[in-house]
Design a protein around this motif. Structure first.
Motif, mmCIF file in Angstrom:
data_model
loop_
_atom_site.group_PDB
_atom_site.id
_atom_site.type_symbol
_atom_site.label_atom_id
_atom_site.label_comp_id
_atom_site.label_asym_id
_atom_site.label_seq_id
_atom_site.Cartn_x
_atom_site.Cartn_y
_atom_site.Cartn_z
ATOM 1 N N TYR A 134 -26.853 -58.736 -5.863
ATOM 2 C CA TYR A 134 -25.803 -58.750 -7.119
ATOM 3 C C TYR A 134 -25.900 -60.605 -7.451
ATOM 4 O O TYR A 134 -25.507 -60.852 -8.745
ATOM 5 C CB TYR A 134 -24.635 -58.195 -6.954
ATOM 6 C CG TYR A 134 -23.942 -58.166 -8.186
ATOM 7 C CD1 TYR A 134 -23.900 -57.564 -9.465
ATOM 8 C CD2 TYR A 134 -22.651 -59.338 -8.092
ATOM 9 C CE1 TYR A 134 -23.247 -57.610 -10.482
ATOM 10 C CE2 TYR A 134 -21.782 -59.351 -9.388
ATOM 11 C CZ TYR A 134 -22.362 -58.393 -10.483
ATOM 12 O OH TYR A 134 -21.341 -58.662 -11.483
ATOM 13 N N THR A 267 -16.114 -64.471 -23.727
ATOM 14 C CA THR A 267 -17.623 -64.361 -23.284
ATOM 15 C C THR A 267 -18.187 -63.663 -24.508
ATOM 16 O O THR A 267 -18.078 -62.436 -24.961
ATOM 17 C CB THR A 267 -18.020 -63.454 -21.709
ATOM 18 O OG1 THR A 267 -17.146 -64.122 -21.013
ATOM 19 C CG2 THR A 267 -19.210 -63.162 -21.750
ATOM 20 N N ARG A 424 -22.186 -69.879 -8.998
ATOM 21 C CA ARG A 424 -22.809 -69.173 -7.513
ATOM 22 C C ARG A 424 -22.584 -69.940 -6.355
ATOM 23 O O ARG A 424 -22.230 -69.317 -5.097
ATOM 24 C CB ARG A 424 -24.444 -68.951 -7.677
ATOM 25 C CG ARG A 424 -24.749 -67.755 -8.563
ATOM 26 C CD ARG A 424 -26.265 -67.511 -8.543
ATOM 27 N NE ARG A 424 -26.753 -66.661 -9.603
ATOM 28 C CZ ARG A 424 -27.186 -66.844 -10.712
ATOM 29 N NH1 ARG A 424 -27.119 -68.082 -11.403
ATOM 30 N NH2 ARG A 424 -27.315 -65.987 -11.393
ATOM 31 N N PRO A 425 -22.689 -71.228 -6.530
ATOM 32 C CA PRO A 425 -22.276 -72.050 -4.946
ATOM 33 C C PRO A 425 -21.008 -71.549 -4.716
ATOM 34 O O PRO A 425 -21.124 -71.625 -3.210
ATOM 35 C CB PRO A 425 -22.280 -73.560 -5.424
ATOM 36 C CG PRO A 425 -23.415 -73.529 -6.759
ATOM 37 C CD PRO A 425 -23.061 -72.358 -7.473
#
Ligand code: FMN
Length: 506
Positions: A134, A267, A424-425
């Protein structure tokens, strides 16, 4: 609640353990999901596994807190259960899970983690497969996902020398709020997939390091829980998916404003979810391939669980809705997911506070360009057509996608961005190490800022100017060879369809 006003007993729930009558327990409440079985985007098989039982442990990481009550008619929420009478669900640990847990034990210590890529490499090894799928997946062939990072490789520095760089300072202001670095933690859904504390890891670490967190609409922790976990005066933003039911949206926005949220990021790049095939393949493999619905049709859940939690998003959202948002809140409004100078200028003309040049981490339209590339044209056209130079207090431009180093951030700052978002990091950092991982990731960025400002010849971010970056190659979409080995090693190639396991001996 039973007819007598008592909590429902575990024994009663346990009797409803079949496709014909399927009750489950989530967070101490009983739900009749019999009629929902075929509609569940994650498949009926997984629900039936918990028929008559407590499904909380399975449910929690992959659903926002109120997903079940939002998706079921009111009368299917049967009331509280007497937890003392509920049989514990035995979780069988598979050999694969044992191997994964052994890998978790073998993680390197945080002192051995040197950069943000390292978190990704370790997360890939220690995260449950579904969670990794995911978080890491992107749409279609994942070209944009890779391009987001690769685009930074086409920008090169023109550093200045012999400037006194004894003192360097990389703090700045985002939408008028102080931050210790020009990086904010962007919104990423379903934090509990990676770690039981989910988004709270980010809230706590953001407080410790003086950076701003953008809370996602689809957080695993509830919005109030995340706001409650913040320190006094800690600045938080909210990312908003706009609901087809505008009353729901209005409630969310006004509640957020009341709770002290300082800006709303709407968004705009997700009228429909992109196809994230790594994630989809996980769902198929976990499911029964021959499953048919009660009506006898083959069950199609080609959009996976992402669709389930995003079905409420309004694909009809349009520019003429903007005044309505401006009428329901005083928070600054920023559009997240702008991908052309035309739309950036439209946002400017409509009095919005800014835009995030973003393609949703490559999870939406594949072959959308990277935010950093779009920044170059937005800067040029804002100046040419509106006489506006960036950075600008009234209209702030942000970039996200593929940012993994302070040098990436400094390139965006030099070109005119106010700050960049990193997604993500931080997810990988807490999936592998909890809050300590996020602390370390932010510390790494701080260290990289200090060194790189000195090496650029800049004392503050104001000294990081357009002349310090050579953009001549940015629009050439040829990926450098051999690419970034650190990143390529982590990147998981797309997989094609596979034969099913042959069980019977031929
Ligand atoms: C697992 C995951 C979940 C995300 N969820 C959301 C979301 O709910 N809303 C949203 O606007 N963007 C979401 N994003 C996009 C991020 O806000 C951001 O645009 C992107 O992650 C930046 O790229 P990076 O991950 O390379 O830093 C998500 C991204 C990831 C990786």
């Amino acid at each position: 609640m039973s007819a007598q006003g008592q909590p429902i007993s575990g024994k009663t729930v346990a009797e409803h353990n079949s496709r014909q009558s399927c009750w489950i327990i989530v967070h101490g409440h009983v739900y009749d999901v019999t009629e929902f079985l075929d509609e569940h985007p994650g498949g009926s098989k997984i629900i039936l596994k918990y028929a008559g039982k407590d499904a909380t442990q399975e449910y929690e990481p992959i659903h926002p807190p109120n997903a079940i009550s939002d998706n079921l008619p009111k009368e299917k929420c049967l009331g509280p259960v007497d937890m003392g009478t509920v049989q514990k669900v035995e979780v069988k640990i598979t050999d694969e899970e044992k191997a994964r847990l052994a890998r978790v034990e073998a993680r390197p210590s945080l002192s051995e983690i040197l950069n943000l890529h390292d978190f990704e490499a370790i997360a890939k090894l220690v995260m449950p497969e579904k969670a990794w799928a995911y978080y890491s997946s992107a749409s279609d062939d994942e070209i944009t996902n890779r391009e987001n990072h690769a685009a930074y490789h086409r920008l090169w520095f023109r550093p200045r020398v012999l400037r006194d760089v004894t003192h360097v300072d990389w703090s700045t202001r985002i939408l008028g709020h102080q931050t210790t670095m020009p990086v904010y933690i962007t919104a990423t859904a379903l934090g509990k997939l990676g770690h039981p504390d989910g988004e709270l890891n980010l809230t706590r670490s953001a407080a410790k390091h003086g950076v701003i967190q953008m809370i996602p609409t689809l957080a695993s922790c509830s919005f109030d829980e995340i706001v409650d976990a913040a320190q006094p005066n800690q600045v938080q933003f909210l990312q908003l998916y706009v609901n087809k039911d505008r009353e729901v949206t209005k409630r969310i926005v006004q509640h957020a404003e009341k709770r002290g949220i300082k800006a709303l990021f709407i968004t705009v790049d997700a009228p429909q979810l992109g196809r994230r095939e790594k994630d989809m393949r996980m769902k198929f493999e976990a499911d029964d391939p021959h499953e048919v619905s009660k009506s006898g049709d083959k069950v199609d859940r080609s959009q996976g669980a992402a669709k389930a939690i995003t079905g409420f998003i309004d694909p009809g959202l349009k520019w003429s809705d903007i005044p309505w948002f401006q009428s329901i809140t005083k928070m600054p409004l920023i559009l997240k997911g702008v991908q052309t100078w035309e739309d950036a200028l439209e946002a400017y003309d409509r009095g919005l506070a800014g835009v995030v040049l973003s393609n949703h981490g490559g999870r939406q339209l594949d072959f959308a360009r990277s935010g950093i590339e779009v920044l170059v044209e937005v800067v040029e056209k804002l100046k040419e057509k509106r006489g506006v130079t960036l950075p600008n207090e009234r209209f702030q431009v942000f970039v996200d996608g593929g940012v993994r180093r302070a040098t990436d951030v400094l390139k965006a700052i030099a070109l005119g961005a106010t700050a960049v978002g990193v997604g993500r990091p931080f997810l990988y950092a807490f999936s592998a190490y909890g809050q300590d991982g996020v602390d370390k990731a932010l510390q790494i960025l701080h260290d990289e800022f200090e060194m790189n400002l000195r090496l650029l010849g800049a004392n503050t971010l104001k000294d990081v100017v357009p002349d310090m970056v050579d953009t001549s190659n940015i629009h050439s979409h040829v990926v450098a060879v051999p690419g970034d080995r650190l990143y390529d090693n982590n990147y998981e190639s797309m997989q094609t369809a596979r034969l099913r396991e042959i069980k019977a001996k031929l």
